[in-house]
Write an enzyme that holds these catalytic residues in place. Structure first.
Site, PDB file in Angstrom:
ATOM      1  N   ASP A  23       0.868  -1.199   0.000  1.00  0.00           N
ATOM      2  CA  ASP A  23       0.000   0.000   0.000  1.00  0.00           C
ATOM      3  C   ASP A  23       0.899   1.243   0.000  1.00  0.00           C
ATOM      4  O   ASP A  23       2.118   1.143   0.132  1.00  0.00           O
ATOM      5  CB  ASP A  23      -0.960  -0.031   1.210  1.00  0.00           C
ATOM      6  CG  ASP A  23      -0.249   0.019   2.559  1.00  0.00           C
ATOM      7  OD1 ASP A  23      -0.535  -0.822   3.425  1.00  0.00           O
ATOM      8  OD2 ASP A  23       0.617   0.898   2.745  1.00  0.00           O
ATOM      9  N   HIS A  56       8.566  -5.562  -1.198  1.00  0.00           N
ATOM     10  CA  HIS A  56       7.651  -6.463  -1.919  1.00  0.00           C
ATOM     11  C   HIS A  56       6.915  -5.751  -3.046  1.00  0.00           C
ATOM     12  O   HIS A  56       5.914  -6.269  -3.559  1.00  0.00           O
ATOM     13  CB  HIS A  56       6.640  -7.080  -0.935  1.00  0.00           C
ATOM     14  CG  HIS A  56       7.271  -8.097  -0.021  1.00  0.00           C
ATOM     15  ND1 HIS A  56       6.618  -8.600   1.079  1.00  0.00           N
ATOM     16  CD2 HIS A  56       8.500  -8.676  -0.031  1.00  0.00           C
ATOM     17  CE1 HIS A  56       7.420  -9.461   1.695  1.00  0.00           C
ATOM     18  NE2 HIS A  56       8.572  -9.507   1.051  1.00  0.00           N
ATOM     19  N   CYS A  65       6.256  -3.898 -16.748  1.00  0.00           N
ATOM     20  CA  CYS A  65       6.134  -4.581 -18.042  1.00  0.00           C
ATOM     21  C   CYS A  65       7.090  -5.785 -18.045  1.00  0.00           C
ATOM     22  O   CYS A  65       8.310  -5.630 -17.890  1.00  0.00           O
ATOM     23  CB  CYS A  65       6.503  -3.648 -19.192  1.00  0.00           C
ATOM     24  SG  CYS A  65       6.456  -4.497 -20.797  1.00  0.00           S
ATOM     25  N   CYS A  95       9.574  -5.265 -21.300  1.00  0.00           N
ATOM     26  CA  CYS A  95      10.669  -4.273 -21.401  1.00  0.00           C
ATOM     27  C   CYS A  95      11.208  -3.857 -20.048  1.00  0.00           C
ATOM     28  O   CYS A  95      12.185  -3.123 -19.949  1.00  0.00           O
ATOM     29  CB  CYS A  95      10.190  -3.042 -22.185  1.00  0.00           C
ATOM     30  SG  CYS A  95       9.025  -1.981 -21.292  1.00  0.00           S
ATOM     31  N   GLY A 135       4.224  -4.797  13.189  1.00  0.00           N
ATOM     32  CA  GLY A 135       3.056  -5.322  12.472  1.00  0.00           C
ATOM     33  C   GLY A 135       3.367  -6.417  11.492  1.00  0.00           C
ATOM     34  O   GLY A 135       2.775  -6.475  10.413  1.00  0.00           O
TER      35      GLY A 135
END
Ligand code: APR
Length: 236
Positions: A92, A107, A115, A118, A174
């Site tokens: 997020d 991550h 893409c 490319c 967390g």
């Protein structure tokens, strides 16, 4: 002391903002098979399913806001005399929106498209699909979420290990401590002589690797811990 602080965050820091975690009761992996939606093999087998999974999560971003824990980390970066680096497992954009600048998304990011042909990365706030062409190379059907899937190498690992090797304080916030290599960062930091602290709703799988653990909701315990650092209550 102007020591360097490294902060690893996981889904739990965004939970009170309304973003689902993965392994809590009714978490994302209790509703989806991660092999189908979070692996390269899953994407090859059914790209439409994977796009739908991430399109749903991407569409939630405008409806969630950073919480007090995100803002506290941005304040620490602003006021602490030493360096502060946030390494997040989260995809997020709540750390950025709270003001964190020195930030690594190990991550990947939900609001980016990659893409596969490319290698170009594009800011992407809308839905992705195999009908779309890459704005860079124009090839249709090659865009994927810029998210690191299971079995893929997380991003910026050299920079992360370099920072861990010289840090003075390592906070883990967390995260269940169940996914590597992030779950092993505490050992790297301890090897460098850092003080290591877990700030989590409940004890994580590797709670015993930490010098100290504070348990409770991130929106409460993270601002309190940041105040402790800024008032000199924690040596760093
Ligand atoms: N405050 C603090 N901690 C919380 C809160 C909260 N309000 N709510 C939940 N937590 C804690 C839970 O106790 C749990 O330990 O956050 C942790 C969330 O763990 P996971 O759901 O496993 O999420 P995370 O550790 O970020 O997962 C790591 O796994 O699936 C992959 O790529 C995905 O980045 C993710 C990685």
């Amino acid at each position: 002391m102007a020591g360097s602080v490294i902060i690893l965050t996981g889904a739990g820091i965004s939970a009170e903002s309304g973003v689902d975690t993965f392994r809590d009761k009714n978490g994302i992996w209790s509703r989806y098979d991660l092999r189908e939606v979070a692996t390269p093999e899953g994407f090859t087998a059914n790209p439409a399913l994977v796009h739908a999974f991430y399109n749903d999560r991407r569409s939630q971003l405008p409806r969630v806001e950073p919480n007090a824990a995100h803002f506290a980390l941005a304040e620490l970066e602003c006021l602490h005399r030493g360096s502060v680096l946030v390494v997040t497992q989260n995809i997020d954009d709540l750390h950025e929106r709270a003001g964190s600048k020195n930030l690594i998304h190990m991550h990947g990011e939900l609001a980016k498209a990659l893409c596969a042909r490319c290698g170009a990365r594009h800011e992407w706030r809308g839905p992705l699909s195999t009908d779309l062409s890459c704005p860079g190379c124009g090839i249709p059907g090659a865009l994927r979420p810029d998210v690191v899937w299971f079995g893929e190498m997380p991003y910026h690992m050299d920079r992360i290990y370099e920072a861990l090797s010289t840090c003075d304080l390592f906070l883990s916030i967390g995260t269940s401590g169940s996914v590597y290599p992030a779950a092993q960062f505490v050992e790297e930091a301890a090897r460098a002589g850092a003080r290591t602290v877990e700030l989590n709703l409940e004890p994580s799988e590797n709670v015993y690797s930490f010098d100290e653990a504070v348990h409770g909701p991130a929106s409460k315990i993270v601002p309190a811990y940041v105040n402790r650092i800024l008032s000199g209550g924690t040596e760093v």
